[in-house]
Design a protein around this motif. Structure first.
Motif, PDB file in Angstrom:
ATOM      1  N   GLU A   9       0.831  -1.207   0.000  1.00 13.60           N
ATOM      2  CA  GLU A   9       0.000   0.000   0.000  1.00 13.60           C
ATOM      3  C   GLU A   9       0.865   1.256   0.000  1.00 13.60           C
ATOM      4  OE1 GLU A   9      -3.414   2.150   2.795  1.00 13.60           O
ATOM      5  OE2 GLU A   9      -2.881   0.040   3.135  1.00 13.60           O
ATOM      6  N   LEU A  10       1.972   1.208   0.735  1.00 11.88           N
ATOM      7  CA  LEU A  10       2.892   2.331   0.817  1.00 11.88           C
ATOM      8  C   LEU A  10       3.492   2.648  -0.546  1.00 11.88           C
ATOM      9  CD1 LEU A  10       4.078   4.163   3.082  1.00 11.88           C
ATOM     10  CD2 LEU A  10       6.010   2.580   3.178  1.00 11.88           C
ATOM     11  N   ARG A  11       3.892   1.598  -1.252  1.00 12.97           N
ATOM     12  CA  ARG A  11       4.494   1.788  -2.588  1.00 12.97           C
ATOM     13  C   ARG A  11       3.462   2.320  -3.575  1.00 12.97           C
ATOM     14  NH1 ARG A  11       7.888   3.871  -4.750  1.00 12.97           N
ATOM     15  NH2 ARG A  11       8.634   3.251  -6.786  1.00 12.97           N
ATOM     16  N   GLU A  12       2.295   1.743  -3.593  1.00 13.47           N
ATOM     17  CA  GLU A  12       1.250   2.195  -4.509  1.00 13.47           C
ATOM     18  C   GLU A  12       0.834   3.633  -4.188  1.00 13.47           C
ATOM     19  OE1 GLU A  12      -1.810  -0.687  -3.990  1.00 13.47           O
ATOM     20  OE2 GLU A  12      -0.874  -2.176  -5.327  1.00 13.47           O
ATOM     21  N   GLY A  13       0.753   3.933  -2.903  1.00 16.19           N
ATOM     22  CA  GLY A  13       0.371   5.288  -2.495  1.00 16.19           C
ATOM     23  C   GLY A  13       1.402   6.309  -2.904  1.00 16.19           C
ATOM     24  N   ALA A  14       2.689   5.983  -2.776  1.00 19.87           N
ATOM     25  CA  ALA A  14       3.752   6.911  -3.153  1.00 19.87           C
ATOM     26  C   ALA A  14       3.686   7.250  -4.637  1.00 19.87           C
ATOM     27  CB  ALA A  14       5.113   6.312  -2.810  1.00 19.87           C
ATOM     28  N   LEU A  15       3.424   6.245  -5.456  1.00 21.70           N
ATOM     29  CA  LEU A  15       3.332   6.483  -6.898  1.00 21.70           C
ATOM     30  C   LEU A  15       2.076   7.278  -7.250  1.00 21.70           C
ATOM     31  CD1 LEU A  15       4.528   3.005  -8.228  1.00 21.70           C
ATOM     32  CD2 LEU A  15       5.843   5.130  -8.032  1.00 21.70           C
ATOM     33  N   THR A  16       0.999   7.068  -6.498  1.00 20.21           N
ATOM     34  CA  THR A  16      -0.222   7.840  -6.717  1.00 20.21           C
ATOM     35  C   THR A  16       0.013   9.306  -6.381  1.00 20.21           C
ATOM     36  OG1 THR A  16      -1.667   5.952  -6.269  1.00 20.21           O
ATOM     37  CG2 THR A  16      -2.628   8.146  -6.015  1.00 20.21           C
ATOM     38  N   VAL A  17       0.683   9.566  -5.256  1.00 26.58           N
ATOM     39  CA  VAL A  17       1.003  10.940  -4.876  1.00 26.58           C
ATOM     40  C   VAL A  17       1.880  11.592  -5.938  1.00 26.58           C
ATOM     41  CG1 VAL A  17       2.233  12.384  -3.205  1.00 26.58           C
ATOM     42  CG2 VAL A  17       0.750  10.543  -2.399  1.00 26.58           C
ATOM     43  N   ILE A  22       2.558  15.470 -10.500  1.00 28.54           N
ATOM     44  CA  ILE A  22       2.896  15.746 -11.902  1.00 28.54           C
ATOM     45  C   ILE A  22       1.692  16.280 -12.666  1.00 28.54           C
ATOM     46  CG2 ILE A  22       3.605  14.681 -14.089  1.00 28.54           C
ATOM     47  CD1 ILE A  22       5.175  12.630 -12.327  1.00 28.54           C
ATOM     48  N   GLU A  23       0.560  15.614 -12.533  1.00 29.22           N
ATOM     49  CA  GLU A  23      -0.605  15.951 -13.346  1.00 29.22           C
ATOM     50  C   GLU A  23      -1.285  17.251 -12.923  1.00 29.22           C
ATOM     51  OE1 GLU A  23      -3.072  12.478 -13.358  1.00 29.22           O
ATOM     52  OE2 GLU A  23      -1.764  11.408 -14.779  1.00 29.22           O
ATOM     53  N   THR A  24      -1.048  17.700 -11.701  1.00 27.97           N
ATOM     54  CA  THR A  24      -1.608  18.986 -11.269  1.00 27.97           C
ATOM     55  C   THR A  24      -0.626  20.135 -11.472  1.00 27.97           C
ATOM     56  OG1 THR A  24      -0.871  18.582  -8.992  1.00 27.97           O
ATOM     57  CG2 THR A  24      -3.134  17.943  -9.546  1.00 27.97           C
ATOM     58  N   GLY A  25       0.517  19.842 -12.062  1.00 27.14           N
ATOM     59  CA  GLY A  25       1.482  20.891 -12.382  1.00 27.14           C
ATOM     60  C   GLY A  25       2.379  21.297 -11.226  1.00 27.14           C
ATOM     61  N   TRP A 192      12.368  10.105  -6.227  1.00 23.69           N
ATOM     62  CA  TRP A 192      12.546   8.829  -6.919  1.00 23.69           C
ATOM     63  C   TRP A 192      11.202   8.300  -7.411  1.00 23.69           C
ATOM     64  CZ3 TRP A 192      17.320   8.319  -8.140  1.00 23.69           C
ATOM     65  CH2 TRP A 192      18.307   8.833  -7.299  1.00 23.69           C
ATOM     66  N   ASP A 193      10.144   8.528  -6.609  1.00 22.60           N
ATOM     67  CA  ASP A 193       8.805   8.129  -7.034  1.00 22.60           C
ATOM     68  C   ASP A 193       8.346   8.967  -8.228  1.00 22.60           C
ATOM     69  OD1 ASP A 193       8.528   6.278  -4.846  1.00 22.60           O
ATOM     70  OD2 ASP A 193       8.216   8.010  -3.548  1.00 22.60           O
ATOM     71  N   VAL A 194       8.638  10.253  -8.171  1.00 20.59           N
ATOM     72  CA  VAL A 194       8.288  11.137  -9.296  1.00 20.59           C
ATOM     73  C   VAL A 194       9.008  10.692 -10.560  1.00 20.59           C
ATOM     74  CG1 VAL A 194       8.530  13.485 -10.211  1.00 20.59           C
ATOM     75  CG2 VAL A 194       7.719  13.139  -7.868  1.00 20.59           C
ATOM     76  N   LEU A 195      10.296  10.386 -10.435  1.00 18.00           N
ATOM     77  CA  LEU A 195      11.065   9.961 -11.604  1.00 18.00           C
ATOM     78  C   LEU A 195      10.502   8.670 -12.183  1.00 18.00           C
ATOM     79  CD1 LEU A 195      13.516  10.533 -13.408  1.00 18.00           C
ATOM     80  CD2 LEU A 195      14.901   9.175 -11.828  1.00 18.00           C
ATOM     81  N   GLU A 196      10.087   7.743 -11.326  1.00 21.25           N
ATOM     82  CA  GLU A 196       9.521   6.482 -11.814  1.00 21.25           C
ATOM     83  C   GLU A 196       8.224   6.731 -12.581  1.00 21.25           C
ATOM     84  OE1 GLU A 196       7.804   2.221 -10.115  1.00 21.25           O
ATOM     85  OE2 GLU A 196       9.313   3.324  -8.956  1.00 21.25           O
ATOM     86  N   VAL A 197       7.365   7.595 -12.054  1.00 25.87           N
ATOM     87  CA  VAL A 197       6.108   7.903 -12.739  1.00 25.87           C
ATOM     88  C   VAL A 197       6.380   8.635 -14.053  1.00 25.87           C
ATOM     89  CG1 VAL A 197       3.957   9.224 -12.589  1.00 25.87           C
ATOM     90  CG2 VAL A 197       4.766   7.937 -10.611  1.00 25.87           C
ATOM     91  N   VAL A 198       7.345   9.534 -14.041  1.00 30.42           N
ATOM     92  CA  VAL A 198       7.722  10.255 -15.270  1.00 30.42           C
ATOM     93  C   VAL A 198       8.182   9.267 -16.326  1.00 30.42           C
ATOM     94  CG1 VAL A 198       9.491  11.764 -16.260  1.00 30.42           C
ATOM     95  CG2 VAL A 198       8.274  12.481 -14.216  1.00 30.42           C
TER      96      VAL A 198
END
Length: 236
Positions: A9-17, A22-25, A192-198
């Motif tokens: 849940e922690l990992r999925e939540g971090a990527l959601t955040v 990113i999507e809200t600018g 690192w989470d932001v970079l992964e989502v990017v």
């Protein structure tokens, strides 16, 4: 080691955040106007978490995850108050205090001077022995968090945790500033989470991803190289 339900849940939540940021600018790549940190480092990416407050759906999902993390890692039912230092963390701390039905405490950067006796470094009700969670928007090297936790501790509060929406995740100094105070950092997401989502969503082109990757892996070297380039440009 098999991850437990909270780890997943922690990992999925971090990527959601990270995706919401990113999507809200909130995340902006701008190599021509570098972000300057108090530590002297510069980076090609900026983060402005205040923008999230304008998006109710994203804001509420992040608050849900924040409360869940506080309950799991901090012990929400053991808390007596939520505090925030003067700055961008105030609205988030207020919202979390409301969700947890706890008092909110405001901490100034400096003690008021002069004839302002009605003003105090800590505004709000605090009692010796209260367990207080310091909530901020983001954390870089932890220096600011230690600065706001100290007056709470001097008031007799039990401050053993700091919670942030976003932690840079690249500054080792954060442990040097918080460990002596016995404080543990909790963060919803990191760069690192932001970079992964990017990387997954192709939000930025290859050059931008490469620059961000290079900065995150060695921020001191990236700073030195880009300050040198700017210096050569000025001389020319």
């Amino acid at each position: 080691m098999i991850p437990d339900a909270w780890d997943i849940e922690l990992r999925e939540g971090a990527l959601t955040v990270a995706r919401h940021l990113i999507e809200t600018g909130c995340v902006r790549y701008d190599p021509h106007h570098l972000c300057r940190h108090g530590s002297g480092l510069v980076s090609p990416v900026h983060l402005e978490g205040r923008r999230l407050l304008s998006y109710p759906a994203a804001r509420n999902e992040i608050l849900d995850f924040a409360v869940r993390m506080i309950e799991q890692e901090v012990g929400g039912r053991e808390l007596d108050a939520i505090a925030a230092g003067e700055g961008a963390g105030v609205p988030w701390a207020t919202l979390i205090a409301d969700r947890l039905d706890l008092p909110f405490v405001f901490v100034r950067k400096e003690a008021p001077e002069g004839e302002q006796e009605y003003k105090h470094r800590i505004e709000g009700r605090v009692e010796p022995g209260w367990r207080v969670l310091l909530v901020e928007q983001l954390a870089a090297d932890g220096h600011r968090k230690a600065r706001f936790a100290q007056p709470l501790k001097e008031a007799g509060c039990d401050v053993r945790d700091v919670f942030v929406l976003f932690q840079y995740g690249i500054f080792d100094e954060i442990h040097e500033h918080l460990a002596p105070l016995g404080i543990t950092m909790h963060a919803l997401a990191t760069w690192w989470d932001v970079l992964e989502v990017v990387n997954r969503g192709h939000y930025l082109d290859g050059e931008a991803q490469g620059e961000i990757h290079a900065f995150l892996h060695d921020p001191k070297r990236w700073t030195a190289e880009h300050q040198e380039k700017r210096g050569r440009h000025k001389v020319a």
